[in-house]
Design an enzyme around this catalytic site. Structure first.
Site, mmCIF file in Angstrom:
data_model
loop_
_atom_site.group_PDB
_atom_site.id
_atom_site.type_symbol
_atom_site.label_atom_id
_atom_site.label_comp_id
_atom_site.label_asym_id
_atom_site.label_seq_id
_atom_site.Cartn_x
_atom_site.Cartn_y
_atom_site.Cartn_z
ATOM 1 N N SER A 30 -16.335 -4.139 -14.623
ATOM 2 C CA SER A 30 -15.502 -3.908 -13.436
ATOM 3 C C SER A 30 -14.431 -2.857 -13.718
ATOM 4 O O SER A 30 -13.721 -2.947 -14.709
ATOM 5 C CB SER A 30 -14.785 -5.196 -13.019
ATOM 6 N N HIS A 61 -20.163 -2.337 -7.295
ATOM 7 C CA HIS A 61 -20.902 -1.691 -8.384
ATOM 8 C C HIS A 61 -21.938 -0.743 -7.803
ATOM 9 O O HIS A 61 -22.510 -0.992 -6.756
ATOM 10 C CB HIS A 61 -21.616 -2.737 -9.247
ATOM 11 N N HIS A 83 -25.597 -10.036 -13.038
ATOM 12 C CA HIS A 83 -24.881 -11.223 -13.528
ATOM 13 C C HIS A 83 -25.728 -12.478 -13.316
ATOM 14 O O HIS A 83 -26.446 -12.602 -12.326
ATOM 15 C CB HIS A 83 -23.551 -11.400 -12.778
ATOM 16 N N TYR A 85 -24.487 -15.286 -12.501
ATOM 17 C CA TYR A 85 -23.979 -16.019 -11.324
ATOM 18 C C TYR A 85 -24.565 -15.521 -10.015
ATOM 19 O O TYR A 85 -24.489 -16.197 -8.991
ATOM 20 C CB TYR A 85 -22.435 -15.999 -11.264
ATOM 21 N N GLU A 86 -25.169 -14.317 -10.052
ATOM 22 C CA GLU A 86 -25.813 -13.811 -8.840
ATOM 23 C C GLU A 86 -27.160 -14.483 -8.620
ATOM 24 O O GLU A 86 -27.790 -14.280 -7.580
ATOM 25 C CB GLU A 86 -26.011 -12.290 -8.944
ATOM 26 N N ALA A 113 -14.550 -7.284 -17.596
ATOM 27 C CA ALA A 113 -13.237 -7.783 -17.184
ATOM 28 C C ALA A 113 -13.284 -9.291 -17.378
ATOM 29 O O ALA A 113 -14.294 -9.926 -17.072
ATOM 30 C CB ALA A 113 -12.988 -7.441 -15.723
ATOM 31 N N MET A 211 -17.752 -13.851 -17.292
ATOM 32 C CA MET A 211 -19.051 -14.229 -16.721
ATOM 33 C C MET A 211 -20.174 -13.258 -17.084
ATOM 34 O O MET A 211 -21.158 -13.143 -16.345
ATOM 35 C CB MET A 211 -18.926 -14.323 -15.198
ATOM 36 N N SER A 212 -20.043 -12.552 -18.211
ATOM 37 C CA SER A 212 -21.089 -11.568 -18.560
ATOM 38 C C SER A 212 -21.175 -11.413 -20.070
ATOM 39 O O SER A 212 -20.777 -12.299 -20.818
ATOM 40 C CB SER A 212 -20.752 -10.216 -17.909
ATOM 41 N N ASN A 235 -6.373 -10.986 -16.071
ATOM 42 C CA ASN A 235 -5.516 -12.063 -15.530
ATOM 43 C C ASN A 235 -5.350 -13.127 -16.599
ATOM 44 O O ASN A 235 -6.187 -13.223 -17.506
ATOM 45 C CB ASN A 235 -6.177 -12.693 -14.287
ATOM 46 N N HIS A 247 -9.754 -12.483 -7.013
ATOM 47 C CA HIS A 247 -10.570 -11.325 -7.387
ATOM 48 C C HIS A 247 -9.746 -10.045 -7.198
ATOM 49 O O HIS A 247 -9.907 -9.082 -7.958
ATOM 50 C CB HIS A 247 -11.841 -11.298 -6.536
HETATM 51 N N1 HPA Z 1 -12.506 -16.259 -15.665
HETATM 52 C C1 HPA Z 1 -13.790 -15.868 -15.668
HETATM 53 N N2 HPA Z 1 -14.182 -14.643 -15.404
HETATM 54 C C2 HPA Z 1 -13.238 -13.732 -15.135
HETATM 55 C C3 HPA Z 1 -11.882 -14.055 -15.105
HETATM 56 C C4 HPA Z 1 -11.491 -15.395 -15.388
HETATM 57 O O1 HPA Z 1 -10.300 -15.752 -15.393
HETATM 58 N N3 HPA Z 1 -11.200 -12.912 -14.786
HETATM 59 C C5 HPA Z 1 -12.144 -11.941 -14.655
HETATM 60 N N4 HPA Z 1 -13.371 -12.430 -14.857
#
Ligand code: HPA
Length: 272
Positions: A30, A61, A83, A85-86, A113, A211-212, A235, A247
């Site tokens: 990202s 993307h 991903h 999760y997709e 990210a 998540m990757s 974050n 997000h």
């Molecule tokens: N958790 C999981 N995936 C993420 C996060 C998070 O806090 N921030 C960006 N991708």
């Protein structure tokens, strides 16, 4: 399991479009998509056109391979990734790494990210991945193994190459960039974690969560590609600060750090 026939069909298609023989691969997380625009004499190949690539659509993307040169180095970049999760099976998430290997890639830079689990880290920090924890109870190598692609029982004591990590650290020092080091935990998503899950993940020994990256890194290791992973901590993970995750915050921080991250990665490519 990845089929050699499928890998070769993707390879033949890509090689029909470019004479470049990339030895370095990069997966752009990202916010890092603009890195692909710095590739010279680039050709852009939409994933949708490449045989056996999954059909993607994560928002924000571009979903294309970009192949060309940077400072004389031949490179293939994934602008956008698949991903878990997709809903993509891990074979599809990781198929591009097999194709990179077939193209001649020897070194891979994976970026992402993610959230900071280590309370000493700050949003906007970059983190060199030293190791990972797979929290998903899934593994891209599950199922039959083709010995022509790699071994059945893979040693994962050094998924992220110590040698290449040394080079990355040297570049960060030379650029005066603060580079954290730590363990990345792979969470399926698409939900972020609960505060209790973050406490658990910290207890497990992770410094960041995302998540990757882990499936791609495992396949790269299986394929004998030397890999490094660099995270942008966008974050503080859930529950550390008294505020919900969004997000938008992830995107905003990735944007803020983009110039530093791009410059770091550009020099890493030159040094690899
Ligand atoms: N958790 C999981 N995936 C993420 C996060 C998070 O806090 N921030 C960006 N991708």
């Amino acid at each position: 399991m990845h089929e050699i026939k499928h890998i070769n069909e993707a390879l033949t298609y890509i090689e029909s479009l470019t004479a470049v023989k990339p030895t370095i691969g990069i997966i752009l997380g990202s916010g890092l998509g603009p890195f692909a625009d710095t590739i010279e004499d680039a050709i852009h190949i939409p994933y949708n056109d490449i045989p056996h690539f999954a059909k993607s659509g994560a928002v924000g993307h571009a979903n294309e391979l970009v192949i060309g040169t940077i400072g004389g180095k031949q490179i293939v970049a994934m602008k956008g990734r698949f991903h878990y999760y997709e809903g993509f099976p891990l074979d599809e998430v990781t198929f591009p790494v097999r194709v990179m290997k077939a193209l001649g890639v020897e070194k891979l830079i994976i970026t992402n990210a993610c959230g900071a689990v280590n309370v000493d880290f700050n949003p906007g920090d970059l983190m060199l991945i030293t190791d990972h924890i797979n929290l998903t109870a899934n593994n891209p190598l599950m199922g039959p193994n083709n010995p022509d692609l790699g071994v059945r029982f893979l040693d994962v004591s050094e998924v992220y190459s110590k040698r290449l990590r040394g080079i990355v650290k040297d570049v960060a020092t030379a650029q005066n960039v603060t580079l954290r080091e730590g363990v990345y935990a792979w969470w399926t998503g698409p939900t972020y974690e609960t505060p209790a899950e973050i406490r658990m993940i910290r207890g497990f020994g992770a410094d960041a969560v995302g998540m990757s990256t882990v499936p791609e890194a495992l396949i790269a290791r299986h394929a004998g590609i030397e890999t490094v992973g660099i995270s942008c901590l966008t974050n503080m993970a859930c529950g550390i600060l008294d505020q919900p995750l969004s997000h938008d915050e992830v995107i905003e921080t990735a944007e803020r750090v983009k110039a530093t991250f791009l410059k770091l990665v550009a020099e890493i490519v030159e040094r690899f």
